[in-house]
Design a protein around this motif. Structure first.
Motif: not given
Length: 756
Positions: A294-295, A290, A297-298
């Motif tokens: 996001l990191h 979690s 995906f970036s």
């Protein structure tokens, strides 16, 4: 199943077979060998140099094995002929900052020393940090692989070359700033966030008093030597090849550094303290999923776009194409492979790619030769390269990314050619430079799609005229020879008609016709609705339901809610005396229109007033009874003493050239329908020419046609529509209309074509 289909799928999944089966051995082998040796020798010190920048040292054997496997994976699955796969400094800094947010602080200190690897607690944290790094890399690769399997690589199709150039220019500046650590021999913590490049520059300048003068001098000398290399060129098979100055420089400096101690920092001090044992692959640790999703995906997006942007640049230079979706799958597999060795996210190594291209590489065989050379020499002779000063290695990186900064010189040219692309370039460059490669890319893509949407829906209309004695029609404002046909207005629509530009389309037509749409008042609307209901009832009176009940009447169809008046009348005060004719279509069998006279005692100056001669009365009756505006006995007169008077209109036909229209959406069809009805009811016929069959299909789906708007208004060519309009007007002028002629005559013309 067929062998042809199987072969096509195999070649698509394994692009290496495309160039392997068509390899020109005699022409390309020496080129690829030359480029491979240069790239391989360059990757060895670059891999050692990354130890400083990563702040989380990786055993040499893991790093070089990861680089070799990633390169070979891309050779098999990649479609670019010149991409060199490797670590990218900015992505490494991003991963390091992610580890800091997860409280993994076992990194190099500011003075370049390393904590004690003999400490058991330190080693535990160190291994956990490497495990998290491998998990981030693995998750990045999986995201890229899934995106590729769902064929989402097509997004790059909508990315203009302007954005690619601006993005690579800003990325090159980020790379140059990241090399300041090695140029000045000062270790600083890189700031991550908005305006991070300026923050880092400020702190580097503050640390200049602590800089190593020897390192700066070696950097400048290396840049001068590499600059001289541009004047040396080798020609092979009538093609220029760059002199292998990087290879010569690395070999020379390696020999000198092992013989003479240079007072400059190198990677030997750090590499000597790293445990030089192979760290075996372990399953990824997804306990922090979690926090890292996001990191990851970036990183996946930035890694992919950087690879595709550089690949597109060299593909256009060498006249071949790359498959963007296959590139997404290839870089995803490379990152998954890199995670097995606890290594970092990989992408396009810009410096290695530049070297591979300028030294003559033609296929990915050069990358395979380079990866093999790098692995063999690094494992056997790697300790000799550890003493190369970091400033010299930084010079090779900076020099090879400088070509990406040459796009600054194209800005004035871009401003003169296309201001939209100029704005895209500036926004992309500023966003990537100030906000980073990830956030800047998102802003640049969003802004570009916004500009593309605005430009594609921006309405452009042109008034056309005829070239004398020819069936060619051109813009009156551009071609001096073009002449307007008397009584006919020709408008060319140069874009599709949609909800975004339909109001501009309507406003332009009315402005050119010197008219204005005025809303109907309540009494006119009531009359219009009642007539529509009565017409519907007449049409359905013979339809009876088997159960004996009265079938429900359909909702009345109102063709329009506005009337057309001259601008000088529309702008006058509402209380002034005026006479306006309000027309609407009646969908019956006999009548094509009805007329409502709304007025006062006096008419406005735009109408013929007072006593008229017989000639004037005849002309007025002809104008009023023009096609589409016939007046029947059921006209409603609010003032019985007033006689119906029509606005004299010299234009009898409007022709819309739809040859450049690609589609018309539902709302655009409704507006066009209203426009045709409004002009029809003031005696002006609207014809459409050059309409594509797909647009006709849109009209049919949007319920565009009715008893007034039929396919007889459509013509294949603009000239056919002009001939039909002239013939129609000539016939109507020869015939004297009578009071019983209410129905509009069918359009007749030369070479008229009806769409079926």
């Amino acid at each position: 199943f067929s062998w042809g289909r199987f072969r096509k799928i195999t070649l698509k999944m394994f692009p290496v077979l495309n160039w392997l089966f068509s390899y020109r051995f005699r022409e390309w082998i020496l080129r690829d060998l030359h480029a491979g040796l240069n790239v391989g020798m360059f990757q060895i010190p670059q891999g050692l140099l990354g130890v400083w920048l990563m702040r989380l040292p990786l055993p040499n054997i893991n790093g070089f094995l990861s680089a070799f496997c990633c390169s070979m994976t891309y050779v098999i699955f990649g479609t670019s002929h010149h991409i060199s796969i490797g670590s990218f400094s900015i992505l490494n800094v991003v991963v390091t900052n992610i580890l800091k947010t997860l409280n993994f602080n076992q990194t190099l200190s500011s003075n370049g020393s390393l904590d004690n690897f003999s400490d058991a607690m330190f080693m535990k944290d160190y291994m956990e940090a490497l495990t998290v790094t491998a998990s981030i890399t693995f998750l990045t690769g999986m995201i890229q692989l899934l995106l590729g399997c769902f064929c989402l690589g097509f997004v790059t199709t909508y990315v203009p070359k302007t954005l690619i150039d601006a993005y690579l220019t800003a990325a090159a500046l980020h790379v140059i700033v990241s090399q300041f650590t090695f140029i000045f021999d000062v270790m600083l913590d890189f700031h991550k966030g908005p305006l991070d490049i300026f923050y880092n520059l400020f702190h580097f300048f503050l640390a200049l008093p602590k800089a190593n003068a020897t390192s700066i001098l070696l950097f400048l000398l290396s840049m001068a030597v590499l600059r001289l290399n541009t004047s040396i060129m080798i020609t092979y098979k009538h093609s220029p090849i760059a002199f292998p100055m990087e290879l010569l420089l690395i070999i020379t400096v390696t020999i000198i550094s092992n013989r003479i101690h240079l007072h400059a920092e190198s990677s030997s001090a750090v590499v000597s303290m790293i445990p030089q044992r192979f760290l075996p692959p372990i399953p990824p640790d997804l306990s922090n999923l979690s926090k890292i999703i996001l990191h990851a995906f970036s990183l996946a997006i930035v890694s992919y776009f950087l690879l595709v942007f550089v690949g597109e640049r060299y593909a256009s230079l060498h006249n071949y194409n790359i498959a963007s979706n296959q590139e997404l799958i290839a870089v995803g597999l490379c990152n998954i492979c890199s995670s097995f060795f606890k290594s970092y996210v990989v992408s396009c190594a810009i410096s290695g790619t530049v070297i591979q291209e300028k030294t003559g590489g033609r296929t990915q065989l050069a990358a395979a030769i380079g990866a093999s050379t790098m692995l063999v020499i690094a494992l056997k002779l790697g300790h000799f390269f550890q003493v190369i000063p970091n400033g010299i290695l930084a010079a090779t990186v900076v020099f090879n990314v400088l070509p990406f900064l040459e796009k600054f010189l194209d800005i004035p040219i871009l401003w003169r050619q296309d201001k939209y692309h100029f704005v895209i370039w500036l926004v992309t460059f500023a966003a990537v430079l100030c906000l980073g490669l990830d956030v800047g890319l998102a802003i640049a893509m969003g802004f570009t799609f916004f500009v593309i949407t605005i430009r594609s829906h921006r309405m452009k209309m042109v008034v056309l005229g005829q070239i004398p004695n020819m069936n060619i029609y051109r813009s009156l404002s551009v071609y001096r020879a073009a002449r307007e046909i008397e009584g006919i207005k020709i408008f060319q629509c140069c874009s599709s008609i949609s909800f975004a530009n339909m109001n501009h389309f309507k406003t332009y037509l009315l402005h050119k016709m010197d008219m204005k749409a005025v809303p109907l008042d309540e009494s006119e609307m009531r009359t219009l609705i009642s007539l529509s209901l009565s017409d519907t009832a007449v049409e359905r009176k013979d339809l009876k339901c088997s159960c004996g009940c009265d079938p429900p009447l359909p909702r009345p169809r109102i063709p329009y809610t506005e009337k057309l008046v001259k601008r000088r009348h529309a702008d006058s005060d509402s209380s002034s005396s005026s006479v306006n004719l309000v027309h609407w279509s009646k969908y019956g069998d006999k009548l094509s229109s009805r007329t409502l006279l709304v007025g006062a005692a006096n008419a406005s100056p735009g109408f013929n007033m007072g006593l008229r001669t017989e000639k004037n009365e005849d002309e007025g009756r002809r104008a009023c009874l023009s096609p589409g505006s016939a007046i029947d006995n059921s006209s409603v007169h609010l003032d019985q003493e007033e006689q119906p008077m029509c606005l004299p209109c010299p234009v009898h036909t409007i022709i819309l050239d739809f040859s450049m229209v690609q589609f018309v959406d539902l709302l655009g069809s409704e507006v066009l329908q209203q426009i045709i009805h409004m002009f029809h009811n003031i005696g002006i016929t609207v014809l459409i020419a050059g309409c594509h069959s797909s647009v006709m299909a849109d009209f049919e789906k949007n319920d565009f046609f009715d008893s007034c708007i039929t396919k007889e208004r459509f013509f294949l060519t603009l000239h056919d529509a002009v001939l039909a309009a002239l013939d129609k007007h000539q016939k109507s002028a020869e015939l004297e209309p009578t009071a019983e002629e209410f129905a509009e005559e069918p359009l007749a013309g030369q070479q008229k074509v009806e769409y079926l």
